[in-house]
Design a protein around this motif. Structure first.
Motif, PDB file in Angstrom:
ATOM      1  N   THR A   1       0.859  -1.022  -0.179  1.00 39.92           N
ATOM      2  CA  THR A   1       0.014   0.018   0.090  1.00 39.92           C
ATOM      3  C   THR A   1       0.762   1.121  -0.083  1.00 39.92           C
ATOM      4  O   THR A   1       0.405   2.303  -0.411  1.00 39.92           O
ATOM      5  CB  THR A   1      -1.012  -0.136   1.049  1.00 39.92           C
ATOM      6  N   ALA A   2       2.133   1.061   0.673  1.00 38.73           N
ATOM      7  CA  ALA A   2       3.029   2.217   0.534  1.00 38.73           C
ATOM      8  C   ALA A   2       4.194   1.765   0.898  1.00 38.73           C
ATOM      9  O   ALA A   2       4.662   0.435   1.149  1.00 38.73           O
ATOM     10  CB  ALA A   2       2.704   3.152   1.564  1.00 38.73           C
ATOM     11  N   VAL A   3       5.572   2.416   0.508  1.00 33.38           N
ATOM     12  CA  VAL A   3       6.928   2.096   0.759  1.00 33.38           C
ATOM     13  C   VAL A   3       7.313   3.138   2.079  1.00 33.38           C
ATOM     14  O   VAL A   3       7.239   4.146   1.853  1.00 33.38           O
ATOM     15  CB  VAL A   3       7.694   2.098  -0.159  1.00 33.38           C
ATOM     16  N   LEU A   4       7.834   2.459   3.139  1.00 29.11           N
ATOM     17  CA  LEU A   4       8.594   3.417   4.173  1.00 29.11           C
ATOM     18  C   LEU A   4      10.085   2.875   4.116  1.00 29.11           C
ATOM     19  O   LEU A   4      10.606   1.950   4.261  1.00 29.11           O
ATOM     20  CB  LEU A   4       8.170   2.768   5.625  1.00 29.11           C
TER      21      LEU A   4
ATOM     22  N   GLY B   1      10.118  12.901   5.725  1.00 26.48           N
ATOM     23  CA  GLY B   1      10.282  13.640   4.519  1.00 26.48           C
ATOM     24  C   GLY B   1       9.276  14.034   3.950  1.00 26.48           C
ATOM     25  O   GLY B   1       7.982  13.998   4.628  1.00 26.48           O
ATOM     26  N   ALA B   2       9.225  14.528   2.609  1.00 28.58           N
ATOM     27  CA  ALA B   2       8.098  15.027   2.035  1.00 28.58           C
ATOM     28  C   ALA B   2       6.830  13.951   1.836  1.00 28.58           C
ATOM     29  O   ALA B   2       7.003  12.967   1.657  1.00 28.58           O
ATOM     30  CB  ALA B   2       8.333  15.562   0.580  1.00 28.58           C
TER      31      ALA B   2
ATOM     32  N   ASP C   1      10.117  19.608   2.519  1.00 22.71           N
ATOM     33  CA  ASP C   1      10.686  19.817   1.254  1.00 22.71           C
ATOM     34  C   ASP C   1      11.862  18.898   0.834  1.00 22.71           C
ATOM     35  O   ASP C   1      12.634  18.925  -0.182  1.00 22.71           O
ATOM     36  CB  ASP C   1      10.995  21.193   0.982  1.00 22.71           C
ATOM     37  N   ARG C   2      12.121  17.809   1.718  1.00 27.64           N
ATOM     38  CA  ARG C   2      13.086  16.894   1.639  1.00 27.64           C
ATOM     39  C   ARG C   2      12.663  15.634   0.858  1.00 27.64           C
ATOM     40  O   ARG C   2      11.635  14.786   1.108  1.00 27.64           O
ATOM     41  CB  ARG C   2      13.469  16.447   3.035  1.00 27.64           C
ATOM     42  N   GLY C   3      13.131  15.615  -0.397  1.00 28.20           N
ATOM     43  CA  GLY C   3      12.860  14.544  -1.564  1.00 28.20           C
ATOM     44  C   GLY C   3      13.500  13.362  -1.311  1.00 28.20           C
ATOM     45  O   GLY C   3      14.388  13.089  -0.388  1.00 28.20           O
TER      46      GLY C   3
ATOM     47  N   LEU D   1       7.457   7.037   1.518  1.00 25.67           N
ATOM     48  CA  LEU D   1       7.534   7.965   2.777  1.00 25.67           C
ATOM     49  C   LEU D   1       9.236   7.592   2.996  1.00 25.67           C
ATOM     50  O   LEU D   1       9.395   6.669   3.328  1.00 25.67           O
ATOM     51  CB  LEU D   1       6.880   7.940   3.850  1.00 25.67           C
ATOM     52  N   GLN D   2       9.970   8.372   3.010  1.00 31.86           N
ATOM     53  CA  GLN D   2      11.294   8.658   3.478  1.00 31.86           C
ATOM     54  C   GLN D   2      11.423   9.277   4.938  1.00 31.86           C
ATOM     55  O   GLN D   2      10.929  10.124   5.019  1.00 31.86           O
ATOM     56  CB  GLN D   2      12.525   8.922   2.530  1.00 31.86           C
ATOM     57  N   ILE D   3      11.880   8.369   5.757  1.00 28.08           N
ATOM     58  CA  ILE D   3      12.470   8.812   7.118  1.00 28.08           C
ATOM     59  C   ILE D   3      14.007   8.780   7.328  1.00 28.08           C
ATOM     60  O   ILE D   3      14.611   8.081   6.601  1.00 28.08           O
ATOM     61  CB  ILE D   3      11.670   7.925   8.301  1.00 28.08           C
TER      62      ILE D   3
END
Length: 260
Positions: free
Chosen positions: A41-44, A58-59, A109-111, A132-134
Motif C-alpha cells: 500500500t506504501a513504501v517506508l 520527509g516530503a 521539502d526533503r525529497g 515516505l522516507q524517514i
C-alpha cells in the motif's frame, strides 16, 4: 486493520549508485524481487544517505529528488521518480513514534535521495506506490532495532519497510578491479551470522566480524539493516530471513535480504 491486506515482508537492500541502471544484471534482480512481493500500500524507506536527529519525516507530497552525488554524467541528474506522497503513512509513523524522549520532526521539502529512488526505479518503475522516507536518527544499532520494532505494525497495513544501505561500503579502500578480501570476508561472515540468527554478533559487527572496520569505516550503510531486523524481530522472523540478491558490484557486496 483490514483483514484482506497481506502482511508485507521487511527488506534490507544494497541500493547501488546511479549507474546501477546500466548494470546488465542487478536491475533485473531488483525487478524480479519486487514482482514476487505482495503489492504494498506504501513504501517506508530508511536510507543510509539521510542522517537527521530527531527522527525526521520527509516530503508527504511529490517534490524533486535529492541528487546527492557528484561527478556523474549529466543524464543521472535528469532522473525523475514522481511517486505519490504518503501523508497517511506519515501520520501512522507519528502515532507509533511520538513518545517522551522520541520527538518526530517534519521536513516537507526533503525529497527522496539516491538510496531511496535508485532501487525504487528498478523495483516499481511506474512510480505509482506512495513512498515516505524517514531519517536515520542515530547510528546506534540497538536503538535502530528498537525503532524497527516500533515501526513493525505498519507491515500489517500493507507497508513495505525497506532499510537501504550497502552490505559493504568503503569507497576509499577500493582498488581497481577485483573483489577486496575485506569485502568478501565481511560478506561471508554476515551471511553466516544472519543464517544463524546471531543478532548479538551483528550488533557488535565492528569488533566481532573480520575486517568489520574496513567494510564499514562508518556505520551508516550497515545501519538500515538494524531497522529491518527490528521489524523482523517484532514478528519473530529473525531466523527466517533469506538473501534474495548476493554477489558484488565494483567490489562491494550487494547482499540484500528479506524477512517474512
Amino acid at each position: 486493520m483490514n483483514d484482506t491486506i497481506e502482511r508485507m515482508p521487511a527488506l534490507y537492500l544494497s541500493h547501488g549508485a546511479p549507474p546501477l541502471a546500466d548494470d546488465p544484471v542487478w536491475p533485473g534482480e531488483l525487478a524480479a524481487w519486487a514482482a514476487g512481493l505482495p503489492r504494498p500500500t506504501a513504501v517506508l524507506m530508511v536510507s543510509a544517505h539521510w542522517e537527521e536527529a530527531p527522527l525526521a519525516l520527509g516530503a508527504t507530497e511529490t517534490v524533486p529528488l535529492v541528487h546527492d552525488f557528484w561527478g556523474f554524467p549529466e543524464h543521472y541528474y535528469r532522473v525523475r521518480y514522481d511517486a505519490p506522497g504518503a501523508p497517511k503513512l506519515a501520520e501512522s509513523v507519528r502515532k507509533l513514534l511520538r513518545a517522551p524522549g522520541m520527538p518526530v520532526q517534519d521536513i516537507p521539502d526533503r525529497g527522496l535521495d539516491h538510496g531511496a529512488y535508485v532501487p525504487l526505479v528498478e523495483m516499481y518503475p511506474d512510480a505509482d506506490i506512495p513512498v515516505l522516507q524517514i531519517s536515520l536518527p542515530t547510528l546506534d544499532p540497538r536503538r535502530l532495532m528498537e525503532l524497527g520494532r516500533k515501526l513493525a505494525p505498519l507491515r500489517d497495513e500493507g507497508v513495505l519497510i525497506v532499510g537501504s544501505g550497502f552490505f559493504t561500503h568503503n569507497l576509499a579502500a577500493l582498488r581497481q578491479g577485483g573483489i577486496p578480501a575485506w569485502s568478501a570476508e565481511f560478506d561471508d561472515w554476515g551471511r553466516r551470522a544472519l543464517a544463524d540468527g546471531d543478532v548479538d554478533a551483528l550488533l557488535d559487527f565492528s569488533h566481532k566480524s573480520p575486517a568489520g572496520k574496513l567494510a564499514h569505516p562508518r556505520t551508516e550503510h550497515f545501519a538500515p539493516l538494524f531497522v529491518t531486523l527490528g521489524a523482523a524481530d517484532a514478528a519473530g522472523e529473525l531466523t527466517a530471513g533469506r538473501s534474495v540478491i548476493d554477489g558484488f558490484w565494483l567490489g562491494l557486496a550487494k547482499r540484500s535480504l528479506q524477512f517474512g
